[in-house]
Design a protein around this motif. Structure first.
Motif, PDB file in Angstrom:
ATOM      1  N   ALA A 133       0.935  -1.173   0.013  1.00  0.00           N
ATOM      2  CA  ALA A 133       0.169   0.185  -0.181  1.00  0.00           C
ATOM      3  C   ALA A 133       0.878   1.232   0.185  1.00  0.00           C
ATOM      4  O   ALA A 133       1.958   1.118   0.667  1.00  0.00           O
ATOM      5  N   HIS A 173       0.444   5.021   1.171  1.00  0.00           N
ATOM      6  CA  HIS A 173      -0.960   5.798   2.122  1.00  0.00           C
ATOM      7  C   HIS A 173      -0.139   6.914   2.412  1.00  0.00           C
ATOM      8  O   HIS A 173       0.578   7.475   2.273  1.00  0.00           O
ATOM      9  N   LYS A 196      -3.767   5.093  -1.518  1.00  0.00           N
ATOM     10  CA  LYS A 196      -4.800   5.050  -0.387  1.00  0.00           C
ATOM     11  C   LYS A 196      -4.593   6.533  -0.075  1.00  0.00           C
ATOM     12  O   LYS A 196      -3.973   7.180   0.570  1.00  0.00           O
ATOM     13  N   LYS A 252      -8.379   0.850   9.932  1.00  0.00           N
ATOM     14  CA  LYS A 252      -9.035   0.112   8.930  1.00  0.00           C
ATOM     15  C   LYS A 252      -8.101  -0.544   8.172  1.00  0.00           C
ATOM     16  O   LYS A 252      -8.166  -1.744   7.460  1.00  0.00           O
ATOM     17  N   TYR A 253      -6.517  -0.334   8.243  1.00  0.00           N
ATOM     18  CA  TYR A 253      -5.480  -0.652   7.272  1.00  0.00           C
ATOM     19  C   TYR A 253      -4.272  -0.837   8.490  1.00  0.00           C
ATOM     20  O   TYR A 253      -3.792  -1.963   7.900  1.00  0.00           O
TER      21      TYR A 253
END
Length: 248
Positions: free
Chosen positions: A171, A173, A201, A217-218
């Motif tokens: 991911a 972020h 994200k 959430k992550y």
């Protein structure tokens, strides 16, 4: 390659290096997705790019700091602190790379910055979880300016991720993005390609809201995030580099 002599390109320890590289890449690939040709192509791409970035005199040195390592000419760039390896991981075990583009200087040594990126990825891959599960990148962009958005660096680093480095990026972020992100994000997504852009994200809003989202959430606990974005980890790049050099 024709400009390099064989003595420069193939030092005595090349066999050991290539064997270790094959082991690294095959640990990176799961049993169900090993395709010999693609693995071989990626190994070739890795060493071709490493030769380009580090030159034959350093490309086959170990990826360590100090006078005997491949990073021996990059102390100044590493100390800028635009990229740091957070000493804690998320709940799933992904190592966390923390990037602050506001620290990019006006006059940039592009090859050195890319080498620093490679070094941090290699450092993160020293973790078994990093090798198997991949890395998470947290980008704190709030204080960066449009002039610090460097398309050249972005292109080289993205191509390194996609084609050369044995790394999974779980991911990206982007936290507290500045207004110019609306202009550049379409370009970033095109450059990253379908697979990687799905992992971008973007987190806006107040610090508390962003932290709660990253944690809830992550799975990135607040105490495992740098203080720059409201976490509990105090980053000290100079001390981290000193310890890395001591252990070799």
């Amino acid at each position: 390659m024709s400009a390099y002599s064989l003595d420069e390109v193939f030092p005595d320890n090349i066999v050991a290096i290539l064997v270790l590289t094959v082991v690294l890449y095959y640990s990176f690939l799961t049993p169900n997705c090993i395709v010999k040709q693609r693995a071989a192509e990626r190994i070739v791409a890795y060493w071709t790019k490493r030769l380009e970035l580090f030159s034959p005199s350093k490309a086959f040195l170990p990826m360590i700091l100090g006078p005997n390592g491949a990073m021996k000419d990059d102390d100044k760039t590493l100390n800028i602190g635009f990229l740091c390896l957070v000493p804690k991981s998320d709940d799933a075990g992904h190592p966390i790379l923390f990037a602050d583009p506001s620290k990019f200087p006006a006059n940039r040594d592009h090859p050195s910055i890319v080498r620093a990126f490679w070094y941090h990825v290699h450092a993160a891959l020293e973790s078994e979880d990093g090798q198997k599960k991949g890395l998470v990148v947290v980008i704190y962009a709030e204080n960066s300016s449009f002039s610090q958005f460097d398309t050249r660096l972005l292109q080289v680093n993205v191509q390194s991720i996609k084609n050369c480095l044995p790394v999974r990026m779980s991911a990206f972020h982007i936290c507290h993005p500045p207004t110019y992100i609306r202009i550049v994000i379409p370009f970033i997504k095109i450059l990253m390609g379908e697979k990687l852009r799905k992992r971008i994200k973007i987190h806006t809003g107040k610090q508390k809201k962003v932290i709660e989202k990253l944690e809830g959430k992550y799975g990135i606990p607040q105490q495992n995030l740098p203080t720059e974005i409201g976490g509990g980890v105090i980053l000290n790049q100079e001390e981290w580099l000193r310890r890395r050099q001591e252990i070799g």
